[in-house]
Design an enzyme around this catalytic site. Structure first.
Site, PDB file in Angstrom:
ATOM      1  N   GLU A 130       0.848  -1.200   0.000  1.00 16.37           N
ATOM      2  CA  GLU A 130       0.000   0.000   0.000  1.00 16.37           C
ATOM      3  C   GLU A 130       0.875   1.237   0.000  1.00 16.37           C
ATOM      4  OE1 GLU A 130      -2.932   0.166   3.157  1.00 16.37           O
ATOM      5  OE2 GLU A 130      -3.692   2.106   2.467  1.00 16.37           O
ATOM      6  N   TYR A 160      -7.163  -8.186  11.827  1.00 18.64           N
ATOM      7  CA  TYR A 160      -5.836  -8.090  12.439  1.00 18.64           C
ATOM      8  C   TYR A 160      -5.936  -8.555  13.885  1.00 18.64           C
ATOM      9  CZ  TYR A 160      -4.569  -5.349   8.335  1.00 18.64           C
ATOM     10  OH  TYR A 160      -4.314  -4.943   7.053  1.00 18.64           O
ATOM     11  N   GLU A 218      -6.646  -9.080   3.709  1.00 19.42           N
ATOM     12  CA  GLU A 218      -5.823  -8.370   4.711  1.00 19.42           C
ATOM     13  C   GLU A 218      -5.869  -9.172   5.997  1.00 19.42           C
ATOM     14  OE1 GLU A 218      -6.123  -4.166   5.512  1.00 19.42           O
ATOM     15  OE2 GLU A 218      -6.662  -3.760   3.423  1.00 19.42           O
ATOM     16  N   GLN A 230       1.336  -6.145   5.719  1.00 20.22           N
ATOM     17  CA  GLN A 230       1.692  -5.885   4.342  1.00 20.22           C
ATOM     18  C   GLN A 230       3.055  -6.526   4.066  1.00 20.22           C
ATOM     19  OE1 GLN A 230       1.051  -1.713   3.428  1.00 20.22           O
ATOM     20  NE2 GLN A 230      -0.987  -1.728   4.315  1.00 20.22           N
ATOM     21  N   GLU A 281     -12.714  -1.803   2.242  1.00 20.48           N
ATOM     22  CA  GLU A 281     -13.358  -1.592   3.551  1.00 20.48           C
ATOM     23  C   GLU A 281     -14.434  -0.518   3.495  1.00 20.48           C
ATOM     24  OE1 GLU A 281     -10.324  -1.123   6.596  1.00 20.48           O
ATOM     25  OE2 GLU A 281      -9.682  -3.203   6.356  1.00 20.48           O
TER      26      GLU A 281
HETATM   27  O1  AHR Z   1      -3.167  -2.542   6.192  1.00 22.35           O
HETATM   28  C1  AHR Z   1      -3.381  -1.341   6.867  1.00 22.35           C
HETATM   29  C2  AHR Z   1      -4.828  -0.828   6.731  1.00 22.35           C
HETATM   30  O2  AHR Z   1      -5.683  -1.703   7.408  1.00 22.35           O
HETATM   31  C3  AHR Z   1      -5.387  -0.786   5.338  1.00 22.35           C
HETATM   32  O3  AHR Z   1      -5.083   0.385   4.676  1.00 22.35           O
HETATM   33  C4  AHR Z   1      -6.868  -0.875   5.589  1.00 22.35           C
HETATM   34  O4  AHR Z   1      -7.553  -1.471   4.518  1.00 22.35           O
HETATM   35  C5  AHR Z   1      -6.975  -1.652   6.870  1.00 22.35           C
HETATM   36  O5  AHR Z   1      -7.842  -1.048   7.774  1.00 22.35           O
END
Ligand code: AHR
Length: 522
Positions: free
Chosen positions: A48, A265, A313, A370, A194
């Site tokens: 990104e 996450y 993600e 990432q 998102e």
């Molecule tokens: O990966 C970091 C961020 O996490 C991304 O930009 C977003 O899509 C997510 O909330």
């Protein structure tokens, strides 16, 4: 003491005792326990325009290892070790404010813009065409996200015409005038990012997004019929709109798209390791809920199509929060989201990879978010060296050895209890069988922080195989990290004791360990 309190104390003591009684986990390695064919793209990653992922990460023209394109050679070598099959680009939250036209053509004419998602300045010195050259060097495929935040159908059809139409139209000729004769033929496109999140530029309700995703997909397929399209699912499983978001979006767009996305996450902010290691159970539940929702809409629509999942993600993300708060706005490529990962984070990443593999019948793409510097397996110093974070290793092992068919191991493991999770198995694992190379790999984690566990399996169907190596990844210090000055502080070693004798495949899984047991046909 009241009776209830007394009983509770007894239960806690009993649970503690059970923990020390059973130190064996039994499993079966059998071809009929097939989960699904593994799409290699579940080992994808994500680049990104955020922090130092692009600038100072994959692209740094002034770096001593940079090639003629400005790509860092040292970083490229590490990415090649990971064997990454697909990379999502250019965002993330970034994409919802992205004007793709800013990122093509002569670099000196490209505008600098306020980047609102991460409050930085985007110089556009690395753009779409540079990304495609970089993909070629890395030997990876692109997964391109379009802006459905501040823009819409018109920008989507134009970018597609620029990228994929051979010639003879305004946008395809513009691409050619930028020195790119052949069309990029980008197959995989994410319809925004998102869009359920109130933080997203151009955030939408599920109905608003469902309709725009449906219409954008329709128009994009009119430009190029050979596309794979991913609709946005929820930003994480804790969103109040999950999973009705998925149901509503797919009610509109089910027939027009090929995938629904999942993002999540994980972290250990309360420093409770056993709880942290159990979070892959949560990922499993998240995946199952999305599958049920997709299949509900399939039934509702009497559709013949089964929708696949793109977990585009996922990672551990919680270390960098405080440091990020100190970064001044409107700087260029500041060190945002630079989580320095511990050994226990690597165990969690291993468990998350095992969970993805256990759903390889429906998850056909996934991206570790990432790739470089930003919550990433690879770190760099701008103008200096680079190193592998702890999470690099489980990602590399699964990507390199976890190809072919995934097999359930039906592991019968001792369990532990936790405030948030009931009966968490100490041992989790999965096998992959690669018939092209006559190889089998078992990936397993021992969540027990105090004791080793013997993994004992019935592998009579694979008696003609032998153990090639048993890699273990362990550390006495759960918080150990790799750094630029000490890059090999924690690394895996091929020192495990797995044996295959008379159809029994046994191995000691050290306490708190990631294990890779590789078999080859004898
Ligand atoms: O990966 C970091 C961020 O996490 C991304 O930009 C977003 O899509 C997510 O909330």
């Amino acid at each position: 003491m009241t009776t209830a309190k007394y009983l509770n104390k007894e239960i806690v003591i009993l649970r503690k005792e059970i923990k020390y009684v059973n130190k064996t986990a039994k499993y079966t390695l059998h071809p009929e326990l097939k989960i699904g064919e593994i799409d290699p793209r579940i080992y994808g990653s994500f680049v990104e325009h955020l922090g130092r992922c692009v600038y100072g990460g994959i692209y740094e023209p002034e770096h001593e290892s940079a090639d003629e394109n400005g790509f860092r050679g040292d970083v490229l070598e590490l990415i090649k070790e990971l064997d990454v099959p697909i990379v999502r680009y250019p965002g993330g939250n970034f994409v919802s404010g992205f004007n793709w036209e800013d990122s093509v053509g002569p670099k000196e004419n490209r505008p600098r813009r306020l980047e609102l998602a991460w409050r930085t300045i985007e110089t556009n010195q690395f753009g779409m065409n540079e990304f495609m050259v970089w993909c070629d060097k890395v030997k990876t495929l692109p997964m391109f996200a379009i802006n459905l935040g501040t823009r819409g159908i018109d920008a989507a059809r134009n970018i597609l015409e620029y990228c994929n139409h051979p010639e003879g139209t305004y946008w395809s000729e513009l691409r050619k005038s930028h020195g790119v004769k052949e069309p990029h033929k980008i197959k995989t496109w994410c319809l925004g990012n998102e869009m359920d999140g109130p933080w997203q530029l151009g955030h939408k309700t599920a109905d608003e997004y469902g309709r725009i995703a449906q219409e954008t997909a329709k128009v994009m397929r009119q430009v190029d019929k050979d596309l794979e399209l991913v609709a946005c699912g929820s930003s994480n499983s804790r969103m109040p709109t999950f999973p009705s978001w998925e149901a509503t979006v797919l009610d509109h767009a089910y027939e027009e798209v090929d995938f629904i996305s999942l993002h999540n996450y994980y972290g250990n902010p309360k420093n409770k390791t056993e709880n942290y290691l159990a979070q892959s159970v949560d990922m499993d539940l998240f995946i199952k809920t999305v599958i049920s929702t997709c299949d509900y809409i399939k039934a509702k629509k009497r559709s013949k199509k089964t929708l696949n999942l793109s977990f585009d993600e996922w990672n551990v993300w919680f270390h960098s929060g405080e440091a990020d708060k100190k970064i001044a706005p409107w700087s260029i490529a500041p060190p945002q989201l630079e989580d320095i990962y511990t050994f226990e984070d690597a165990l969690v990443v291993g468990l998350l990879l095992i969970t993805l593999l256990k759903h390889s019948d429906r998850i056909k793409m996934a991206c570790l978010a990432q790739l470089v510097n930003v919550i990433a397996p690879i770190m760099t110093k701008t103008g200096g060296g680079c190193w592998k974070q702890t999470i690099f290793y489980p990602y590399m092992h699964t990507s390199r050895f976890g190809r072919g068919t995934a097999l359930n191991l039906n592991i019968n493991s001792p369990v532990y209890h936790d405030d948030d999770f009931d009966a968490v198995p100490y041992v989790d694992g999965v096998a992959t069988v690669d018939s092209e190379n006559d190889s089998i790999t078992i990936f397993a984690v021992n969540r027990n922080l105090e004791d080793e566990i013997i993994l004992e399996g019935d592998a009579r169907d694979y008696e003609d195989y032998s153990v090639l190596e048993h890699i273990t990844f362990t550390s006495d210090d759960l918080k150990a990290r790799n750094t630029l000055d000490n890059p090999d502080n924690v690394t895996p070693r091929a020192n495990g004791n797995a044996t295959l004798t008379d159809g029994r495949l046994s191995a000691t899984l050290p306490k708190a360990s990631w294990n890779v047991i590789r078999l080859e046909k004898a």
